[in-house]
Design a protein around this motif. Structure first.
Motif, PDB file in Angstrom:
ATOM      1  N   ASP A 114       0.826  -1.217   0.000  1.00 54.04           N
ATOM      2  CA  ASP A 114       0.000   0.000   0.000  1.00 54.04           C
ATOM      3  C   ASP A 114       0.859   1.266   0.000  1.00 54.04           C
ATOM      4  O   ASP A 114       0.554   2.249  -0.668  1.00 54.04           O
ATOM      5  N   ILE A 115       1.980   1.213   0.740  1.00 50.02           N
ATOM      6  CA  ILE A 115       2.885   2.374   0.769  1.00 50.02           C
ATOM      7  C   ILE A 115       3.483   2.602  -0.623  1.00 50.02           C
ATOM      8  O   ILE A 115       3.576   3.742  -1.102  1.00 50.02           O
ATOM      9  N   ILE A 116       3.852   1.493  -1.260  1.00 49.88           N
ATOM     10  CA  ILE A 116       4.447   1.588  -2.592  1.00 49.88           C
ATOM     11  C   ILE A 116       3.445   2.187  -3.589  1.00 49.88           C
ATOM     12  O   ILE A 116       3.784   3.029  -4.420  1.00 49.88           O
ATOM     13  N   HIS A 117       2.213   1.755  -3.420  1.00 49.11           N
ATOM     14  CA  HIS A 117       1.163   2.264  -4.302  1.00 49.11           C
ATOM     15  C   HIS A 117       0.940   3.752  -4.046  1.00 49.11           C
ATOM     16  O   HIS A 117       0.826   4.558  -4.989  1.00 49.11           O
ATOM     17  N   GLU A 118       0.914   4.097  -2.777  1.00 44.28           N
ATOM     18  CA  GLU A 118       0.715   5.494  -2.367  1.00 44.28           C
ATOM     19  C   GLU A 118       1.833   6.374  -2.926  1.00 44.28           C
ATOM     20  O   GLU A 118       1.602   7.501  -3.369  1.00 44.28           O
ATOM     21  N   LEU A 119       3.046   5.797  -2.906  1.00 44.18           N
ATOM     22  CA  LEU A 119       4.219   6.524  -3.401  1.00 44.18           C
ATOM     23  C   LEU A 119       4.001   6.995  -4.842  1.00 44.18           C
ATOM     24  O   LEU A 119       4.210   8.161  -5.162  1.00 44.18           O
ATOM     25  N   GLN A 120       3.538   6.044  -5.667  1.00 43.60           N
ATOM     26  CA  GLN A 120       3.343   6.376  -7.075  1.00 43.60           C
ATOM     27  C   GLN A 120       2.335   7.523  -7.265  1.00 43.60           C
ATOM     28  O   GLN A 120       2.622   8.517  -7.937  1.00 43.60           O
ATOM     29  N   THR A 121       1.185   7.372  -6.604  1.00 50.72           N
ATOM     30  CA  THR A 121       0.133   8.380  -6.749  1.00 50.72           C
ATOM     31  C   THR A 121       0.598   9.750  -6.253  1.00 50.72           C
ATOM     32  O   THR A 121       0.434  10.772  -6.933  1.00 50.72           O
ATOM     33  N   ILE A 169      14.893  -5.007   1.645  1.00 53.05           N
ATOM     34  CA  ILE A 169      14.365  -6.033   0.736  1.00 53.05           C
ATOM     35  C   ILE A 169      13.628  -5.379  -0.416  1.00 53.05           C
ATOM     36  O   ILE A 169      12.787  -4.497  -0.214  1.00 53.05           O
ATOM     37  N   LEU A 170      14.002  -5.809  -1.611  1.00 55.11           N
ATOM     38  CA  LEU A 170      13.340  -5.277  -2.796  1.00 55.11           C
ATOM     39  C   LEU A 170      12.588  -6.430  -3.452  1.00 55.11           C
ATOM     40  O   LEU A 170      13.191  -7.376  -3.919  1.00 55.11           O
ATOM     41  N   ASP A 171      11.268  -6.375  -3.436  1.00 57.97           N
ATOM     42  CA  ASP A 171      10.539  -7.474  -4.081  1.00 57.97           C
ATOM     43  C   ASP A 171      10.112  -7.070  -5.492  1.00 57.97           C
ATOM     44  O   ASP A 171      10.342  -5.945  -5.928  1.00 57.97           O
ATOM     45  N   SER A 172       9.517  -8.034  -6.200  1.00 54.38           N
ATOM     46  CA  SER A 172       9.198  -7.786  -7.607  1.00 54.38           C
ATOM     47  C   SER A 172       8.147  -6.687  -7.771  1.00 54.38           C
ATOM     48  O   SER A 172       8.211  -5.904  -8.708  1.00 54.38           O
ATOM     49  N   PHE A 173       7.207  -6.608  -6.816  1.00 50.03           N
ATOM     50  CA  PHE A 173       6.181  -5.573  -6.913  1.00 50.03           C
ATOM     51  C   PHE A 173       6.808  -4.180  -6.811  1.00 50.03           C
ATOM     52  O   PHE A 173       6.514  -3.276  -7.597  1.00 50.03           O
ATOM     53  N   PHE A 174       7.707  -4.043  -5.845  1.00 52.03           N
ATOM     54  CA  PHE A 174       8.375  -2.757  -5.648  1.00 52.03           C
ATOM     55  C   PHE A 174       9.201  -2.400  -6.890  1.00 52.03           C
ATOM     56  O   PHE A 174       9.152  -1.271  -7.381  1.00 52.03           O
ATOM     57  N   ALA A 175       9.937  -3.404  -7.395  1.00 53.19           N
ATOM     58  CA  ALA A 175      10.772  -3.162  -8.576  1.00 53.19           C
ATOM     59  C   ALA A 175       9.915  -2.725  -9.757  1.00 53.19           C
ATOM     60  O   ALA A 175      10.251  -1.769 -10.467  1.00 53.19           O
ATOM     61  N   ARG A 176       8.782  -3.397  -9.928  1.00 53.34           N
ATOM     62  CA  ARG A 176       7.920  -3.055 -11.062  1.00 53.34           C
ATOM     63  C   ARG A 176       7.338  -1.652 -10.890  1.00 53.34           C
ATOM     64  O   ARG A 176       7.275  -0.873 -11.843  1.00 53.34           O
ATOM     65  N   THR A 177       6.944  -1.353  -9.649  1.00 56.88           N
ATOM     66  CA  THR A 177       6.386  -0.013  -9.403  1.00 56.88           C
ATOM     67  C   THR A 177       7.421   1.077  -9.703  1.00 56.88           C
ATOM     68  O   THR A 177       7.100   2.107 -10.290  1.00 56.88           O
ATOM     69  N   ALA A 200      18.497  -8.348  -6.290  1.00 59.40           N
ATOM     70  CA  ALA A 200      17.775  -7.901  -7.483  1.00 59.40           C
ATOM     71  C   ALA A 200      18.369  -8.515  -8.740  1.00 59.40           C
ATOM     72  O   ALA A 200      17.651  -8.951  -9.640  1.00 59.40           O
ATOM     73  N   THR A 201      19.709  -8.596  -8.782  1.00 60.20           N
ATOM     74  CA  THR A 201      20.368  -9.183  -9.953  1.00 60.20           C
ATOM     75  C   THR A 201      20.053 -10.669 -10.052  1.00 60.20           C
ATOM     76  O   THR A 201      19.764 -11.186 -11.129  1.00 60.20           O
ATOM     77  N   GLU A 202      20.118 -11.336  -8.895  1.00 58.51           N
ATOM     78  CA  GLU A 202      19.841 -12.780  -8.896  1.00 58.51           C
ATOM     79  C   GLU A 202      18.415 -13.070  -9.351  1.00 58.51           C
ATOM     80  O   GLU A 202      18.169 -14.042 -10.054  1.00 58.51           O
ATOM     81  N   LEU A 203      17.485 -12.230  -8.906  1.00 55.04           N
ATOM     82  CA  LEU A 203      16.085 -12.456  -9.268  1.00 55.04           C
ATOM     83  C   LEU A 203      15.753 -11.907 -10.648  1.00 55.04           C
ATOM     84  O   LEU A 203      14.655 -12.097 -11.150  1.00 55.04           O
ATOM     85  N   GLY A 204      16.711 -11.209 -11.236  1.00 53.55           N
ATOM     86  CA  GLY A 204      16.476 -10.637 -12.548  1.00 53.55           C
ATOM     87  C   GLY A 204      15.510  -9.467 -12.518  1.00 53.55           C
ATOM     88  O   GLY A 204      14.791  -9.215 -13.477  1.00 53.55           O
ATOM     89  N   LEU A 205      15.469  -8.736 -11.390  1.00 54.11           N
ATOM     90  CA  LEU A 205      14.575  -7.575 -11.291  1.00 54.11           C
ATOM     91  C   LEU A 205      15.200  -6.392 -12.015  1.00 54.11           C
ATOM     92  O   LEU A 205      16.395  -6.149 -11.924  1.00 54.11           O
ATOM     93  N   HIS A 206      14.365  -5.689 -12.742  1.00 58.27           N
ATOM     94  CA  HIS A 206      14.871  -4.520 -13.452  1.00 58.27           C
ATOM     95  C   HIS A 206      14.138  -3.277 -12.986  1.00 58.27           C
ATOM     96  O   HIS A 206      12.969  -3.336 -12.638  1.00 58.27           O
ATOM     97  N   LEU A 207      14.885  -2.192 -12.993  1.00 59.32           N
ATOM     98  CA  LEU A 207      14.262  -0.939 -12.569  1.00 59.32           C
ATOM     99  C   LEU A 207      13.939  -0.072 -13.785  1.00 59.32           C
ATOM    100  O   LEU A 207      13.766   1.133 -13.675  1.00 59.32           O
TER     101      LEU A 207
END
Lengths: 308, 123
Positions: free
Chosen positions: B27-34, B57-65, B93-100
């Motif tokens: 929810d915080i991540i979502h709020e951040l965008q708005t 911790i950087l998860d895929s949702f955060f990375a995508r946002t 992030a590199t191991e999981l292949g997350l991109h910013l």
């Protein structure tokens, strides 16, 4: 009799030794036969030890392990105790542990297994007449004792040699670890520039360690540029290249940039032939040129004052 | 009682600075965008700095946002800079292949500011 758990790291344990005993067919009967020899062994112990050390002192190769008079006395006492242990009839856990301890001790002082093994040969030469010329033993008993002695010595040797090998393996794995650490140093070579020369192949285990150290150092030194020098990498394959690319991506995420240096002709050829695309990455043939690029990026100018 | 636990978007001249908390929930991540997008509209900022130095911790949702926000900010004429990522986060992030995505990274907020003031060539 019972020794501490100091050798608990030894690969073999007492249970597997029981298995080994079955393998060489060492039975309770053998233990009983050896016990028959025991009173004579006790009588013969002093003479035996003197003869053995007299023999060992004849050879410079073995003499150097015997040390001074005091040391020699200690060794003789230990040898005498072992000599009597061999025929004690008790080959339980205490015996097992003391054998391993001896193996490790021999490895530590650098006594070659060759000498350890050959000493047993001389030992048998001294013992055989003691068995066969003993009027109390008929031929069958003498044969039985001989066989039992042979078995227990074989068991002893196996334990000591395995302990030797284990101790050596430990040294090797520790050194491998040290080499791994030494082979990927990460150093700050200018304010804002770190350099990491890679020596040898970059496998996945090493990449992990290398990446961690590189990233930590970049953050610690607040460096926007990192030079990864691959002069010491003998050959590059797709796996190595991928490890390199992963590292570059991780560095990029931190907000720093990698310059690959030490790209030799053979490496350049391989990269193109393998179809590995490093076009988004700055690459240079030498670290000196890489440093120049780095300083340029940081808007640092180095001048030759003699030419001014 | 919203606002108590929420993010603050700080306006610095023509830049926005957001410090992302330790362990940001979805929810915080979502709020951040708005919030960021509205602030850009309001102040006509030319850039956004996301300080993620306290994020462990950087998860895929955060990375995508982050990636999507970067694109949205770009559509509104701004540049996004991610500042102060921790080494362990970068490795994961590199191991999981997350991109910013198109977001630029910098070592810290100072260097992020340099990007907007053009003192810094490394982009």
């Amino acid at each position: 009799m019972n020794h501490s758990h100091s050798n608990s790291k030894y690969i073999s344990n007492f249970n597997s030794w029981a298995e080994q005993k079955r393998f060489v067919n060492f039975t309770d009967e053998d233990a009983a036969l050896l016990q028959k020899l025991h009173p004579f062994a006790v009588d013969y112990a002093d003479v035996f030890v003197e003869k053995l050390y007299e023999h060992l002192q004849k050879f410079p190769d073995t003499k150097r392990f015997l040390g001074d008079e005091k040391m020699l006395m200690r060794l003789k006492l230990a040898q005498k105790a072992y000599f009597m242990d061999l025929t004690s009839g008790d080959y339980g856990e205490g015996y097992f542990k003391s054998r391993i301890k001896v193996g490790i001790a021999h490895q530590r002082i650098g006594l070659p297994p060759r000498i350890y093994m050959s000493t047993y040969c001389y030992y048998m030469q001294l013992m055989i007449p003691q068995i066969y010329s003993n009027p109390t033993f008929d031929v069958e008993t003498a044969n039985g004792i001989f066989s039992a002695l042979h078995k227990i010595i074989n068991l002893d040797q196996e334990l000591a040699i395995s302990a030797y090998i284990h101790a050596t393996d430990e040294v090797i794995s520790r050194q491998t670890e040290e080499i791994l650490e030494m082979s990927t140093p990460v150093i700050q070579i200018w304010e804002g520039v770190v350099a990491a020369p890679i020596i040898g192949m970059l496998d996945s285990g090493r990449t992990q360690q290398f990446m961690e150290r590189l990233l930590e150092t970049i953050v610690q030194t607040n460096s926007p540029v990192a030079l990864i020098d691959i002069t010491g990498v003998p050959q590059i394959d797709t796996a190595t290249a991928q490890h390199l690319i992963d590292t570059i991506n991780a560095v990029k995420l931190l907000g720093s940039q990698v310059i690959i240096t030490g790209v030799r002709p053979v490496i350049a050829q391989t990269l193109v032939h393998l179809g590995i695309d490093l076009s988004g990455i700055i690459t240079r043939p030498t670290m000196a040129l890489g440093l120049k690029v780095a300083l340029d990026k940081l808007s640092i100018k180095v001048v030759d004052v003699s030419k001014e | 009682m919203d606002g108590e636990n929420s993010l603050s978007v700080i306006k610095l001249k023509n830049i926005l600075l957001v410090t992302v908390p330790d362990d940001p929930g979805d929810d915080i991540i979502h709020e951040l965008q708005t919030k960021v997008l509205h602030a850009i509209e309001k102040y006509q900022s030319k850039g956004l700095i996301l300080d993620i130095s306290s994020v462990n911790i950087l998860d895929s949702f955060f990375a995508r946002t982050i990636s999507e926000t970067t694109q949205m900010v770009a559509l509104m004429g701004g540049k996004t800079v991610i500042a102060g990522m921790q080494p362990s986060v970068a490795i994961t992030a590199t191991e999981l292949g997350l991109h910013l995505g198109k977001a630029i990274s910098t070592l810290d907020v100072d260097r992020a500011l340099d990007i907007f003031t053009d003192n810094f060539k490394l982009v």
